[in-house]
Design a protein around this motif. Structure first.
Motif, PDB file in Angstrom:
ATOM      1  N   ALA A 121       0.991  -1.302  -0.018  1.00  0.00           N
ATOM      2  CA  ALA A 121       0.023  -0.092   0.127  1.00  0.00           C
ATOM      3  C   ALA A 121       0.995   1.156   0.140  1.00  0.00           C
ATOM      4  O   ALA A 121       1.952   1.259   0.498  1.00  0.00           O
ATOM      5  N   LEU A 122       0.223   2.170  -0.456  1.00  0.00           N
ATOM      6  CA  LEU A 122       0.906   3.759  -0.417  1.00  0.00           C
ATOM      7  C   LEU A 122      -0.190   4.704  -0.122  1.00  0.00           C
ATOM      8  O   LEU A 122      -1.234   4.658  -0.709  1.00  0.00           O
ATOM      9  N   ASN A 123      -0.162   5.289   1.012  1.00  0.00           N
ATOM     10  CA  ASN A 123      -1.391   6.086   1.691  1.00  0.00           C
ATOM     11  C   ASN A 123      -0.975   7.471   2.191  1.00  0.00           C
ATOM     12  O   ASN A 123       0.300   7.543   2.507  1.00  0.00           O
ATOM     13  N   TYR A 124      -1.901   8.336   2.031  1.00  0.00           N
ATOM     14  CA  TYR A 124      -1.595   9.562   2.691  1.00  0.00           C
ATOM     15  C   TYR A 124      -2.840  10.100   3.397  1.00  0.00           C
ATOM     16  O   TYR A 124      -3.870   9.776   2.748  1.00  0.00           O
ATOM     17  N   THR A 125      -2.728  10.808   4.697  1.00  0.00           N
ATOM     18  CA  THR A 125      -3.899  10.992   5.268  1.00  0.00           C
ATOM     19  C   THR A 125      -4.023  12.616   5.654  1.00  0.00           C
ATOM     20  O   THR A 125      -2.929  13.334   5.438  1.00  0.00           O
ATOM     21  N   THR A 126      -5.136  13.094   5.917  1.00  0.00           N
ATOM     22  CA  THR A 126      -5.427  14.374   6.247  1.00  0.00           C
ATOM     23  C   THR A 126      -4.435  14.750   7.573  1.00  0.00           C
ATOM     24  O   THR A 126      -4.372  16.045   7.750  1.00  0.00           O
ATOM     25  N   LYS A 127      -4.193  13.890   8.276  1.00  0.00           N
ATOM     26  CA  LYS A 127      -3.322  14.227   9.542  1.00  0.00           C
ATOM     27  C   LYS A 127      -1.933  14.262   9.135  1.00  0.00           C
ATOM     28  O   LYS A 127      -0.830  14.372  10.201  1.00  0.00           O
ATOM     29  N   GLY A 128      -1.380  14.306   8.072  1.00  0.00           N
ATOM     30  CA  GLY A 128       0.020  14.391   7.574  1.00  0.00           C
ATOM     31  C   GLY A 128       0.599  12.902   7.546  1.00  0.00           C
ATOM     32  O   GLY A 128       1.897  13.048   7.476  1.00  0.00           O
ATOM     33  N   ILE A 129       0.098  11.959   7.547  1.00  0.00           N
ATOM     34  CA  ILE A 129       0.671  10.405   7.634  1.00  0.00           C
ATOM     35  C   ILE A 129       1.028  10.067   6.204  1.00  0.00           C
ATOM     36  O   ILE A 129       0.048  10.081   5.323  1.00  0.00           O
ATOM     37  N   ALA A 130       2.031   9.466   6.013  1.00  0.00           N
ATOM     38  CA  ALA A 130       2.319   8.895   4.737  1.00  0.00           C
ATOM     39  C   ALA A 130       3.238   7.776   5.000  1.00  0.00           C
ATOM     40  O   ALA A 130       4.145   7.755   5.545  1.00  0.00           O
ATOM     41  N   VAL A 131       2.508   6.656   4.294  1.00  0.00           N
ATOM     42  CA  VAL A 131       2.957   5.222   4.730  1.00  0.00           C
ATOM     43  C   VAL A 131       3.019   4.325   3.490  1.00  0.00           C
ATOM     44  O   VAL A 131       2.273   4.336   2.404  1.00  0.00           O
ATOM     45  N   GLY A 132       4.229   3.793   3.217  1.00  0.00           N
ATOM     46  CA  GLY A 132       4.445   2.954   2.348  1.00  0.00           C
ATOM     47  C   GLY A 132       5.081   1.538   2.841  1.00  0.00           C
ATOM     48  O   GLY A 132       5.779   1.431   3.594  1.00  0.00           O
ATOM     49  N   TYR A 133       4.332   0.405   2.217  1.00  0.00           N
ATOM     50  CA  TYR A 133       4.860  -0.864   2.838  1.00  0.00           C
ATOM     51  C   TYR A 133       4.521  -2.192   2.105  1.00  0.00           C
ATOM     52  O   TYR A 133       3.717  -1.908   1.242  1.00  0.00           O
ATOM     53  N   LEU A 134       5.380  -3.136   2.349  1.00  0.00           N
ATOM     54  CA  LEU A 134       5.222  -4.298   1.774  1.00  0.00           C
ATOM     55  C   LEU A 134       5.180  -5.319   2.816  1.00  0.00           C
ATOM     56  O   LEU A 134       5.675  -5.407   3.775  1.00  0.00           O
ATOM     57  N   PHE A 135       4.270  -6.415   2.710  1.00  0.00           N
ATOM     58  CA  PHE A 135       3.921  -7.502   3.699  1.00  0.00           C
ATOM     59  C   PHE A 135       3.805  -8.696   3.054  1.00  0.00           C
ATOM     60  O   PHE A 135       3.083  -8.800   2.050  1.00  0.00           O
ATOM     61  N   HIS A 136       4.287  -9.851   3.630  1.00  0.00           N
ATOM     62  CA  HIS A 136       4.017 -11.166   3.260  1.00  0.00           C
ATOM     63  C   HIS A 136       3.879 -12.066   4.365  1.00  0.00           C
ATOM     64  O   HIS A 136       4.543 -11.956   5.236  1.00  0.00           O
ATOM     65  N   ASP A 137       3.270 -13.442   4.038  1.00  0.00           N
ATOM     66  CA  ASP A 137       3.108 -14.399   4.852  1.00  0.00           C
ATOM     67  C   ASP A 137       3.064 -15.634   3.997  1.00  0.00           C
ATOM     68  O   ASP A 137       1.830 -16.153   3.552  1.00  0.00           O
ATOM     69  N   THR A 138       4.128 -16.275   3.872  1.00  0.00           N
ATOM     70  CA  THR A 138       4.286 -17.268   2.779  1.00  0.00           C
ATOM     71  C   THR A 138       4.535 -18.467   3.343  1.00  0.00           C
ATOM     72  O   THR A 138       5.214 -19.070   4.326  1.00  0.00           O
ATOM     73  N   TYR A 139       3.677 -19.597   2.813  1.00  0.00           N
ATOM     74  CA  TYR A 139       3.698 -21.034   3.173  1.00  0.00           C
ATOM     75  C   TYR A 139       4.250 -22.076   1.982  1.00  0.00           C
ATOM     76  O   TYR A 139       3.425 -21.713   0.888  1.00  0.00           O
TER      77      TYR A 139
END
Length: 438
Positions: A121-139
């Motif tokens: 995801a790549l997100n931005y919020t009205t409270k000034g938060i900017a986040v980019g992440y990668l996540f995995h749970d692999t079997y």
């Protein structure tokens, strides 16, 4: 209080309508209502198959003016990846806009291999938060190995209400009064965080895994907005010997995991349990050494074999200090679980302390037979040990709420979740997201 009573009344009405709808649909199909009492009489063709379900992709296909002529091959072309304009809101982040993708795939036979999931995801919020992440749970094939990991970079704005449960305590010093913050003064902390973690598990026997991992969490440019002489961040950092403007939280993990749940996105039955010992290590660059025991237990009871998404779910999460200290922003608390989903009804970090425990129960009920629409009602409790006066498992703060679920991708059981929750101290809000809270 009147508004809360009205909302609870609405929750009860929704549940009753959902249950009545379930009953009517079962009667229409001449299916016995006491399905829980007759599991041995079930036939495979009576249980809903994926082709009988209806999700958002099906809805768009139905209204698409360009019809798919080869409808028989449509299901084969379906992607297990869900893309969503990540428009979101909750009291912690404000209004959010961004892009999110959640996917699932099997790297072996579905009969003996769990679904592997990933998200970005790549997100931005009205409270000034900017986040980019990668996540995995692999079997891997036959669940021989399980790898979990994440990578994230974020500019964060965190709301801060001190430590403890917000209960007035007696005989406190001036500094302890600031930490306890019974007036619920809201502080706002800005910081930048760079994080990485990776765990690897080896299956020892069926469903039981043993693993280890590493994590790196770097927080920079930490500051509290506003003109305050002393803040909880300053007081705590001074008492524990931390730099209030930067902190490294790096270390090793030892893990034991037991898992029988049937789906990580939206389980109908089974158990998920994970016990983790996190050890902050100065030789890995951590600001101080500290040891935290994390426990995550989830249990799912399928209430009907004919309506598989009729489920009672239970979650207990704990983060217990077993030695040393944590930086102020790393203290466990509301929304501080690995997926930041605990504590619906409060902003993230509303309660925090040296040790933290959280319990939630959720009733999930079907509304439409094709699972396009379903509902939930939930309640949760939090407890804290803050070294001042709040004691673990002696005082609790509750919250609760209800929500709707829209089936977003039937191949991976991904739901679009819309929840309204409320707690004490006037805390309440709307929570949106993909996949269940637990």
């Amino acid at each position: 209080m009147k508004a809360h009573i009205q909302f609870l009344f609405c929750i009860i009405v929704c549940i009753l309508l959902g249950l009545n709808n379930v009953k009517a649909q079962l009667v229409d199909q001449n299916i016995p209502l006491d399905t829980v009492q007759q599991p041995k009489t079930l036939k495979q063709n009576q249980i809903q198959q994926i082709d009988s379900l209806y999700d958002v992709v099906d809805a768009f296909k139905a209204i698409n003016p360009i019809k798919n002529k080869n409808k028989e091959n449509f299901s084969k072309k379906r992607s297990p990846i869900s893309y969503l304009p990540n428009i979101n809101y909750n009291p912690s982040i404000g209004f959010q806009i961004g892009v999110k993708a959640v996917g699932g795939v099997y790297f072996g036979d579905k009969k003996n291999t769990s679904m592997s999931v990933f998200a970005t995801a790549l997100n931005y919020t009205t409270k000034g938060i900017a986040v980019g992440y990668l996540f995995h749970d692999t079997y891997t094939k036959e669940n021989n190995w399980n790898l979990k990991g994440s990578l994230h970079i974020a500019k964060m704005v965190g709301l801060d209400y001190g430590i403890g449960l917000g209960m007035p305590l007696e005989n406190l010093t001036d500094e302890e009064q600031i930490l306890n913050n019974p007036e619920r003064i809201r502080y706002v902390n800005n910081y930048t965080v760079y994080g990485f973690s990776e765990r690897i598990y080896k299956q020892l026997t069926d469903n039981l895994f043993l693993g280890a991992g590493i994590y790196i969490d770097l927080k920079r440019n930490i500051k509290t907005l506003g003109d305050f002489e002393n803040t909880p961040l300053d007081v705590y950092s001074d008492r524990k010997g931390y730099n209030p403007h930067m902190n490294n939280n790096n270390g090793l993990m030892l893990n034991v995991q037991y898992m029988t749940r049937d789906n990580p996105n939206n389980a109908y039955k089974g158990i998920y349990s994970d016990i983790v010992l996190r050890a902050n290590q100065t030789w890995l660059g951590s600001s101080q050494e500290g040891f935290q025991l994390l426990t995550d237990f989830r249990k799912y009871w399928q209430l009907s074999n004919y309506r598989p998404n009729h489920v009672l779910a239970f979650w207990h999460y704990g983060s217990f200090n077993v030695g040393g200290d944590q930086g102020y922003l790393d203290l466990p608390g509301t929304g501080k679980d690995p997926y930041a989903r605990s504590g619906r009804g409060y902003t993230n970090g509303y309660f925090r302390g040296k040790s933290f425990a959280y319990t939630e129960i959720e009733y999930r009920f079907p509304i439409l037979r094709n699972q396009f629409l379903s509902g939930v009602v939930f309640a949760n409790m939090q407890t804290i040990d803050d070294e001042i006066g709040s004691k673990l498992f002696r005082q609790w703060q509750p919250a609760g709420g209800a929500g709707l679920r829209i089936l977003f991708n039937k191949l991976t059981r991904t739901n679009l979740c819309i929840d309204y929750a409320f707690g004490k101290f006037g805390q309440k809000g709307l929570f949106l997201g993909l996949n269940e809270a637990f």
